[in-house]
Design a protein around this motif. Structure first.
Motif, PDB file in Angstrom:
ATOM      1  N   TRP A   1       0.897  -1.212  -0.131  1.00 51.42           N
ATOM      2  CA  TRP A   1       0.245  -0.047   0.016  1.00 51.42           C
ATOM      3  C   TRP A   1       0.779   1.200   0.115  1.00 51.42           C
ATOM      4  N   VAL A   2       0.371   2.422  -0.440  1.00 52.62           N
ATOM      5  CA  VAL A   2       0.898   3.692  -0.287  1.00 52.62           C
ATOM      6  C   VAL A   2      -0.221   4.589   0.487  1.00 52.62           C
ATOM      7  N   ILE A   3      -0.016   5.013   1.775  1.00 53.14           N
ATOM      8  CA  ILE A   3      -0.797   5.562   2.426  1.00 53.14           C
ATOM      9  C   ILE A   3      -0.653   6.999   2.876  1.00 53.14           C
ATOM     10  N   SER A   4      -1.163   8.059   2.405  1.00 52.50           N
ATOM     11  CA  SER A   4      -1.164   9.458   2.835  1.00 52.50           C
ATOM     12  C   SER A   4      -1.736   9.553   4.283  1.00 52.50           C
ATOM     13  N   SER A   5      -1.034  10.467   5.092  1.00 58.58           N
ATOM     14  CA  SER A   5      -1.482  10.734   6.455  1.00 58.58           C
ATOM     15  C   SER A   5      -2.723  11.824   6.194  1.00 58.58           C
ATOM     16  N   ARG A   6      -2.809  12.473   5.084  1.00 59.07           N
ATOM     17  CA  ARG A   6      -3.732  13.539   4.667  1.00 59.07           C
ATOM     18  C   ARG A   6      -5.052  12.998   3.984  1.00 59.07           C
ATOM     19  N   GLN A   7      -4.631  12.020   3.009  1.00 55.52           N
ATOM     20  CA  GLN A   7      -5.619  11.477   1.954  1.00 55.52           C
ATOM     21  C   GLN A   7      -5.981  10.329   2.049  1.00 55.52           C
TER      22      GLN A   7
END
Length: 128
Positions: A22-28
């Motif tokens: 996964w690629v996970i953004s703290s905002r999105q």
């Protein structure tokens, strides 16, 4: 942003059931996910807007069990600001393989290697 290739290995004897990335953004939140078993997945994005203070996490885990699950994934982030390109400046790059490898350690001295060997011996563990 270019995230390179997520490659699942460990397929010898057909023990592995694959890995998930996964690629996970703290905002999105979750930006992308891939499941790979005995192959490769290209993990590229056209563009992701990242603001100051936001973090991106690159996560890999085993599917159901961890037996024989081996993988490689060295993400690379490329800054692609239009203003930077218009001014003729080269885009900035961050590579997990090159830039986030951790501190380089010097090899142990002869005395340190001797101490390490002694600490690993059976005689030190069972002192009479």
């Amino acid at each position: 942003m270019s995230c390179a290739t997520l490659s699942a290995q460990g397929e010898r004897f057909d023990y592995s059931n694959g890995v998930r990335g996964w690629v996970i953004s703290s905002r999105q939140g979750k930006l992308g996910s891939w499941t790979v078993r005995g192959g490769k997945a290209e993990t590229e994005f056209e563009a992701i807007e990242v603001i100051q203070g936001e973090t991106l996490d690159f996560v890999v885990d085993s599917l159901e069990d961890y037996e024989a699950d081996d993988f490689t994934w060295a993400p690379e982030i490329v800054e692609g600001l239009p203003a930077r390109a218009a001014s003729g400046m080269a885009p900035r790059r961050w590579s997990a393989r090159d830039d986030f490898a951790g501190p380089r350690t010097e090899p142990l001295s002869r005395w340190e290697r001797l101490a390490q060997t002694l600490l690993e011996t059976n005689e030190l563990a069972f002192v009479d």
